[in-house]
Enzyme design. Structure first.
Site, PDB file in Angstrom:
ATOM      1  N   GLY A  88       1.088  -1.062   0.708  1.00 28.52           N
ATOM      2  CA  GLY A  88       0.094   0.296  -0.029  1.00 28.52           C
ATOM      3  C   GLY A  88       0.902   0.790  -0.105  1.00 28.52           C
ATOM      4  N   GLY A  89      -0.104   2.347   0.374  1.00 29.65           N
ATOM      5  CA  GLY A  89       0.834   3.453   0.352  1.00 29.65           C
ATOM      6  C   GLY A  89       2.012   3.740   1.598  1.00 29.65           C
ATOM      7  N   GLY A  91       3.601   0.685   2.728  1.00 24.96           N
ATOM      8  CA  GLY A  91       4.655  -0.157   2.897  1.00 24.96           C
ATOM      9  C   GLY A  91       3.975  -0.966   2.738  1.00 24.96           C
ATOM     10  CE  LYS A 106       0.919  -0.752   8.914  1.00 29.21           C
ATOM     11  NZ  LYS A 106      -0.718   0.321   8.738  1.00 29.21           N
ATOM     12  CG  ASP A 204      -6.461   6.194   4.863  1.00 31.57           C
ATOM     13  OD1 ASP A 204      -7.846   6.464   3.855  1.00 31.57           O
ATOM     14  OD2 ASP A 204      -6.205   5.546   4.763  1.00 31.57           O
TER      15      ASP A 204
END
Length: 392
Positions: A88-89, A91, A106, A204
């Site tokens: 994703g944005g 990592g 992550k 988000d």
């Protein structure tokens, strides 16, 4: 660091040494010059080293911290980051094994999530616990490495299960499973907004940040953009953040409450019901934006057209689905004050109250006057974020 990296201004320093101190001669000037180069390089390294360790100390001072892992431990747990679950944005996420527990790690990109966002995620999710929030097991903050260790969610993220596409081999979710997922998201958000010591705005909320366990129990994840709001404050002023298509209209003002999450929740509910993305450029121009389409369909009394056509079970439960749409539309009110609290959403879902019937059927802000601010924006496009997070 090479000499050229110091720039022409610094290289000119050698010339001034020769002018001001001619008795040194060329060799002496060079010695002084390189002495200064060495000194500044040392200071730069020391400053970077100090910043790095100041960051580590900052993590060490956080109260109620989850387990702190070394980078080597997580390398071994993930078999050198061999098996990637997603990207994703900020990592990539890798599956791993730590002791008897399967974990999701992550690994944050250096250019992605900054220290502030990383601190926010560790502090917020490390200090709260709820059945519908993904559990943070630990973290790693070692030199330039920033990693988060979560419980493993075997069914992955919700987007894999609700968007129809030819390349998606996931079976369609039946209505009861979709309803359960909606209820779980609502309960997770209600905990953040109303049951924590400080209100937490996630900021988000989207299908990529809703994870599913083996029984399709849903949990909210990814708290890197979250904001704490004191109970005695009505709102928080913050820079625009989040993902286009899920942003509440008030982001144009940067005066945000937890009601921004309620709007995003309404968007996600409509995606779950319709089986499509909110913004889908592969569709015809008039169908690209799901929430604009919702405006048109409710005004022409054609809401049934938005129910997932690929699921016969959704068609069987048409009346229940339409009631869920009405709840979503209540959440999608442009004026944030007219949106429900998540505790009211849960009451509707559990049959203890009805969704508000007197609502505005305009869901996409076309001007600031629509939510209490004079000055026309001159655009009907959804606001674009200056700080975007991609799917993860």
């Amino acid at each position: 660091m090479g000499i050229s990296g110091l720039g022409p201004g610094f290289l000119g320093f050698g010339h001034w040494i020769r002018v001001l101190c001619p008795e040194l001669g060329s060799i002496g000037s060079l010695i002084v010059f390189f002495g200064f180069v060495t000194f500044f390089a040392y200071k730069l390294r020391k400053q970077r080293h100090q910043e790095m360790h100041e960051g580590d100390e900052e993590f060490g001072e956080l109260p109620g911290m989850p387990t702190r892992f070394t980078f080597q431990q997580l390398q071994e747990a993930t078999d050198q980051f061999r098996h990637k679950l997603g990207e994703g944005g900020f990592g990539s996420v890798f599956v791993g094994q730590y002791g008897e527990e399967r974990i999701a790690v992550k690994r944050l990109d250096r250019a992605g999530q900054g220290k502030r966002e990383f601190l926010a995620e560790v502090q917020i999710i490390g200090s709260i616990h709820h059945i519908h929030l993904v559990r943070l097991i630990g973290f790693c903050a070692e030199k330039s490495h920033r990693l988060l260790v979560y419980e493993y969610m075997p069914k992955g993220s919700l987007d894999r299960w609700i968007y129809y596409s030819h390349g998606n081999d996931a079976p369609f979710l039946d209505w009861q499973t979709r309803r359960k997922v909606i209820s779980h998201i609502a309960k997770g958000l209600c905990y953040l907004h109303e049951e924590c010591m400080k209100r937490i705005a996630h900021l988000d909320v989207k299908p990529q940040n809703i994870l599913l366990d083996e029984n399709f129990n849903a949990k909210i994840s990814d708290f890197g953009l979250s904001k704490l709001i004191d109970r005695d404050k009505s709102q928080v002023i913050t820079r625009m953040r989040g993902t286009p298509g899920y942003l509440a209209p008030e982001w144009l003002t940067s005066q945000i409450t937890e009601k921004a999450d309620v709007y995003s929740f309404g968007v996600v509910v409509m995606e779950i019901i319709s089986g499509r993305k909110n913004l889908d450029t592969s569709r015809s121009e008039e169908s690209i934006h799901l929430i604009t389409l919702l405006e048109e369909k409710v005004k022409s009394d054609e809401l049934e057209d938005l129910i997932d056509k690929y699921s016969s079970d959704m068609q069987v439960h048409k009346q229940e689905v339409l009631e869920m749409m009405r709840l979503a539309m209540w959440c999608l009110q442009i004026d944030s004050k007219r949106r429900p609290q998540m505790s009211d959403v849960i009451k509707v879902l559990e049959g203890h109250m009805n969704a508000e019937s007197k609502i505005d059927h305009n869901f996409v802000a076309t001007s600031k006057t629509m939510f209490g601010i004079a000055e026309n924006t001159g655009s009907s496009d959804p606001p674009q974020a200056s700080h975007l997070s991609g799917p993860r």
